[in-house]
Enzyme design. Structure first.
Site, short mmCIF file in Angstrom:
data_model
loop_
_atom_site.label_atom_id
_atom_site.label_comp_id
_atom_site.label_asym_id
_atom_site.label_seq_id
_atom_site.Cartn_x
_atom_site.Cartn_y
_atom_site.Cartn_z
N LEU A 1 16.47 67.61 68.00
CA LEU A 1 15.05 67.91 67.91
C LEU A 1 14.60 68.69 69.14
O LEU A 1 15.05 68.40 70.25
CB LEU A 1 14.24 66.62 67.83
CG LEU A 1 14.45 65.78 66.60
CD1 LEU A 1 13.74 64.44 66.76
CD2 LEU A 1 13.94 66.50 65.37
N PRO A 2 13.68 69.62 68.98
CA PRO A 2 13.14 70.34 70.14
C PRO A 2 12.05 69.53 70.85
O PRO A 2 10.89 69.94 70.94
CB PRO A 2 12.59 71.63 69.51
CG PRO A 2 12.17 71.22 68.13
CD PRO A 2 13.18 70.17 67.71
N CYS A 3 12.43 68.34 71.32
CA CYS A 3 11.49 67.44 71.98
C CYS A 3 10.84 68.07 73.21
O CYS A 3 9.74 67.68 73.60
CB CYS A 3 12.20 66.15 72.41
SG CYS A 3 12.90 65.22 71.06
N HIS A 4 11.51 69.05 73.79
CA HIS A 4 10.96 69.70 74.98
C HIS A 4 9.67 70.45 74.67
O HIS A 4 8.92 70.81 75.57
CB HIS A 4 11.99 70.64 75.60
CG HIS A 4 12.39 71.77 74.72
ND1 HIS A 4 13.23 71.61 73.62
CD2 HIS A 4 12.07 73.09 74.76
CE1 HIS A 4 13.39 72.79 73.04
NE2 HIS A 4 12.71 73.70 73.71
N ARG A 5 9.37 70.66 73.39
CA ARG A 5 8.16 71.39 72.99
C ARG A 5 6.94 70.48 72.84
O ARG A 5 5.89 70.93 72.42
CB ARG A 5 8.42 72.13 71.68
CG ARG A 5 9.49 73.20 71.82
CD ARG A 5 9.75 73.92 70.53
NE ARG A 5 10.89 74.82 70.69
CZ ARG A 5 11.71 75.16 69.71
NH1 ARG A 5 11.51 74.71 68.48
NH2 ARG A 5 12.73 75.95 69.96
#
Length: 106
Positions: free
Chosen positions: A51-55
């Site tokens: 998942l692009p959790c950094h976003r």
């Protein structure tokens, strides 16, 4: 669908170069007061989901100090590599980079 799985589905759709706040994700799940639960879900997300959790950032554009992939410096590097714009005080420029989907996420 469970709350956590709904969070993962929403985060999976955040486009490269854009961010959302924990509160926005909570709102999109239908649980508008569950921003902390969103953070908990992301912190405990299965790593195989990629998942692009950094976003996901705080509503004022601040980065989280507890970012799971190495802290806010790593999170910032990942966001900058995608073209996310930061203000002089180190926050994401939410006016330029906040994702507001027009259609419901399914």
């Amino acid at each position: 669908m469970s709350f956590n799985n709904r969070v993962y589905e929403i985060v999976r759709h955040i486009p490269e170069g854009m961010v959302v706040s924990y509160g926005q994700v909570a709102y999109m799940t239908g649980s508008w007061r569950a921003s902390r639960a969103v953070g908990y879900a992301l912190h405990n997300s299965p790593r195989d989901r990629k998942l692009p959790c950094h976003r996901v950032v705080f509503k004022d554009g601040r980065l989280t100090t507890g970012f799971a992939f190495g802290g806010k410096d790593v999170q910032r590097q990942m966001l900058e590599a995608e073209g996310v714009v930061f203000t002089a005080d180190g926050r994401v420029d939410m006016a330029k980079c906040c994702w507001n989907p027009q259609e419901p996420i399914s």
